[in-house]
Write a protein that holds these residues in place. Structure first.
Motif, PDB file in Angstrom:
ATOM      1  N   LEU A  47       0.905  -0.954   0.402  1.00  0.00           N
ATOM      2  CA  LEU A  47       0.487   0.561  -0.129  1.00  0.00           C
ATOM      3  C   LEU A  47       0.685   1.458  -0.210  1.00  0.00           C
ATOM      4  O   LEU A  47       2.226   0.986   0.782  1.00  0.00           O
ATOM      5  CB  LEU A  47      -0.602   0.062   1.420  1.00  0.00           C
ATOM      6  N   PRO A  48       0.070   2.351  -0.782  1.00  0.00           N
ATOM      7  CA  PRO A  48       0.929   3.846  -0.656  1.00  0.00           C
ATOM      8  C   PRO A  48       1.126   3.623   0.872  1.00  0.00           C
ATOM      9  O   PRO A  48       0.465   3.650   1.708  1.00  0.00           O
ATOM     10  CB  PRO A  48       0.115   4.920  -0.967  1.00  0.00           C
ATOM     11  N   ILE A  49       2.209   5.289   1.403  1.00  0.00           N
ATOM     12  CA  ILE A  49       2.124   4.905   3.125  1.00  0.00           C
ATOM     13  C   ILE A  49       1.841   7.124   3.400  1.00  0.00           C
ATOM     14  O   ILE A  49       2.864   6.887   3.701  1.00  0.00           O
ATOM     15  CB  ILE A  49       3.731   4.581   3.330  1.00  0.00           C
ATOM     16  N   PHE A  50       1.451   7.497   2.120  1.00  0.00           N
ATOM     17  CA  PHE A  50       1.510   8.267   2.090  1.00  0.00           C
ATOM     18  C   PHE A  50      -0.456   8.646   2.789  1.00  0.00           C
ATOM     19  O   PHE A  50      -0.799   9.457   3.084  1.00  0.00           O
ATOM     20  CB  PHE A  50       0.771   9.272   0.987  1.00  0.00           C
ATOM     21  N   HIS A  51      -1.230   7.566   2.850  1.00  0.00           N
ATOM     22  CA  HIS A  51      -2.483   7.552   3.444  1.00  0.00           C
ATOM     23  C   HIS A  51      -2.794   7.066   4.611  1.00  0.00           C
ATOM     24  O   HIS A  51      -1.156   5.732   5.143  1.00  0.00           O
ATOM     25  CB  HIS A  51      -2.801   6.545   1.825  1.00  0.00           C
ATOM     26  N   THR A  52      -3.945   5.874   5.153  1.00  0.00           N
ATOM     27  CA  THR A  52      -4.062   6.526   6.398  1.00  0.00           C
ATOM     28  C   THR A  52      -3.929   4.379   6.624  1.00  0.00           C
ATOM     29  O   THR A  52      -2.923   3.721   7.049  1.00  0.00           O
ATOM     30  CB  THR A  52      -5.014   6.579   7.469  1.00  0.00           C
ATOM     31  N   HIS A  53      -4.546   3.950   5.854  1.00  0.00           N
ATOM     32  CA  HIS A  53      -4.122   2.210   5.494  1.00  0.00           C
ATOM     33  C   HIS A  53      -2.750   1.847   5.791  1.00  0.00           C
ATOM     34  O   HIS A  53      -2.266   1.263   6.790  1.00  0.00           O
ATOM     35  CB  HIS A  53      -4.285   1.843   4.363  1.00  0.00           C
ATOM     36  N   GLY A  54      -2.046   2.506   4.065  1.00  0.00           N
ATOM     37  CA  GLY A  54      -0.483   2.163   4.949  1.00  0.00           C
ATOM     38  C   GLY A  54       0.463   2.312   5.413  1.00  0.00           C
ATOM     39  O   GLY A  54       1.572   1.927   5.906  1.00  0.00           O
ATOM     40  N   PRO A 109       6.981  -1.180  -3.181  1.00  0.00           N
ATOM     41  CA  PRO A 109       7.172  -0.304  -3.579  1.00  0.00           C
ATOM     42  C   PRO A 109       5.150   0.285  -4.179  1.00  0.00           C
ATOM     43  O   PRO A 109       4.701   1.616  -3.803  1.00  0.00           O
ATOM     44  CB  PRO A 109       8.047   0.530  -4.567  1.00  0.00           C
ATOM     45  N   LYS A 110       4.795  -0.622  -4.699  1.00  0.00           N
ATOM     46  CA  LYS A 110       3.452  -0.262  -5.195  1.00  0.00           C
ATOM     47  C   LYS A 110       2.934  -2.481  -5.424  1.00  0.00           C
ATOM     48  O   LYS A 110       3.374  -2.892  -4.966  1.00  0.00           O
ATOM     49  CB  LYS A 110       3.104   0.376  -6.041  1.00  0.00           C
TER      50      LYS A 110
END
Ligand code: AMP
Length: 502
Positions: free
Chosen positions: A202-209, A228-229
């Motif tokens: 998951l991306p790490i700019f969002h709450t989930h990741g 990375p993705k």
């Protein structure tokens, strides 16, 4: 005072030589090496003159270096704003001004593009590559790391900007305790231990990741297979080494589309978690059929971290988001905030240590959505059954009012998805001169199928009240989705707005 968030996530691992990050090329970064990298970045924050409470914006590619900067910010009490790398310079300019950031970090390529907006906002710009190199990393080379800053539980750790599909993006203020309390609940509820290996795509700019996946792994002390993705080949290669995966529904649908998804591939997995967008009951069923695993679906949002989850041991009920998590109070209310009875559909409100501190610099927006008694009006429409399970019906802003009647898009979407030849659908409301709004359906056919919209309309007519039936059905190859797999209904509404002269 102390810094409980730093201690719980990072401090306790400083001397741990075990693996923390496993990268796609096989490189392994131990907790101790990661701590050393982040100590260097903490010294750089000090050298850059940042003080507790100051803001740093991060427009960085997902990398160990980005995580280490986040660890350094938490250590120094610097409030971080992780930004989607897809944001354009004018969008980043808005975040820099709105947050009153002191510093923005980006890679070399981004530096050229962002320089003018950073200058206009009066914000210092420094570079940091995915490999952890750049003028920010050089700032305090060899300097002793600063002591861990004291932070109160209510002090801010991060500003997480909402995706802003209905207006200006808002900075959700997340406190140290918002993040720590939720991570603790999730580790316990989902039984994470240091024997796990979390597959992280998951991306790490969002709450989930970031706050769900990464903080859970850090708190439990388990390594992450850090991709990375979402790349199907990478995921399939890494799956046999993992014990858990957290994903958005599209991870699951894409894996289901690959013949290599077998019980053998997932032999070491003990938990699949899904969230950030609705998981179709059909996907849940197919996953169980193919792998023997029942996906655990949970529900949360930027402002609240996680609110509900299907149980680890009890029934993981397809199409529901499970039960309120320990410590989270949830009620379903009417528009005036009056609590409805179980089984009635209304707006979900939540309260608990997970709920954010309000929107940065937007007291009026905060007052609109966060009640004085601490309940946050999520804007999600849902229903809670007698046994406590919560089902999300849609976003309040997606509710369609046609001829004075409420139409819940989810009901029509479920009816359409059940028809032969239909893969998935999105139902929206568009302006209509007689009805106020008219129901419009956008349908994606299954591979090789070509359903006739007139047949679909006729089939729906048999089961749905007239006011719920779409006045127009359009076929599309795919639905527009954002990086978190959410269908961007605002784009569909824009496209179909003129249909009835709106
Ligand atoms: P974000 O703030 O980007 O995380 O988006 C939060 C929104 O995503 C929620 O308010 C819900 O509308 C939606 N969402 C998150 N998880 C689920 C889920 N499991 N099922 C349905 N909708 C979800």
């Amino acid at each position: 005072m102390a810094n409980h968030l730093y201690d719980a996530l990072f401090g306790k691992h400083e001397r741990n030589s075990g693996d923390f990050l496993i990268l796609p090329d096989g490189e392994r970064i131990s907790h101790a090496d990661f701590a050393e990298m982040s100590a260097g970045f903490a010294a750089a924050f000090m050298a850059a003159g940042l003080r507790p409470g100051d803001r740093v914006a991060l427009q960085l590619a997902k990398s160990p270096a980005m995580l280490a900067v986040i660890a350094a910010a938490i250590r120094c009490g610097v409030v971080f704003l992780p930004l989607n790398p897809a944001y354009t310079p004018p969008e980043v300019g808005y975040f820099l001004r709105d947050a009153g950031a002191e510093l923005v970090l980006c890679d070399d390529m981004g530096a050229e593009a962002l320089a003018p907006v950073a200058k206009a906002a009066g914000v210092r710009l420094m570079t940091l590559s995915a490999k952890g190199r750049g003028d920010f990393a050089d700032l305090a080379k060899g300097a002793a790391p600063p002591p861990v800053a004291d932070r109160a539980p209510s002090d801010l750790a991060a500003l997480l900007y909402t995706s802003g599909t209905t207006g200006r993006s808002k900075g959700a203020m997340m406190s140290h305790d918002n993040l720590l309390s939720n991570a603790r609940v999730l580790v316990d509820y989902w039984r994470f231990t240091d024997r796990d290996r979390l597959l992280h795509a998951l991306p790490i700019f969002h709450t989930h990741g970031l706050f769900v996946a990464t903080n859970v792994a850090l708190l439990a002390g388990c390594p992450m297979i850090f991709l990375p993705k979402f790349d199907l080949e990478d995921i399939i290669r890494a799956m046999p080494d993992a014990t858990a995966m957290m994903g958005v529904p599209t991870f699951y649908t894409r894996l289901l589309g690959d013949a290599r998804l077998t019980p053998g591939l997932v032999r070491n997995i003990r938990l699949f978690v899904s969230g950030s967008a609705p998981l179709l009951a059909e996907t849940h069923r197919q996953w169980t059929e193919r792998t023997g695993h029942r996906i655990l679906e949970r529900y949360g949002m930027t402002e609240t971290n996680m609110n509900t989850s299907n149980p680890y041991d009890g029934e993981r009920r397809a199409g529901t988001v499970g039960l309120p998590l320990p410590g989270v109070e949830l009620k379903v209310c009417d528009g005036a905030g009056r609590e409805l009875s179980r089984g009635e559909t209304g707006i979900i409100e939540v309260r608990g240590p997970n709920v954010f501190q309000g929107y940065w610099n937007m007291p009026e927006k905060t007052a609109e959505e966060l009640r004085p008694d601490g309940f946050f009006i999520t804007g999600d429409i849902g229903v809670q059954g007698d046994d406590g399970y919560v089902t999300i019906v849609g976003r309040a802003k997606d509710l369609i009012i046609s001829g004075g009647f409420n139409v819940y898009p989810k009901e029509i979407e479920l009816a359409l998805d059940a028809l032969p030849g239909v893969l998935e659908s999105a139902v929206i409301g568009v302006p209509h001169p007689d009805f106020g709004e008219a129901v419009v359906a956008v349908v994606v056919p299954q591979a090789g199928a070509a359903p006739d919209p007139a047949d679909l309309a006729a089939a729906l007519g048999a089961g749905l009240a007239r006011f719920k039936q779409p006045k127009h059905i359009a076929l599309r190859d795919a639905l527009p989705r954002n990086t978190m797999g959410k269908v961007q209904k605002n784009l569909l509404r824009d496209e179909f707005k003129p249909l009835f002269g709106g």
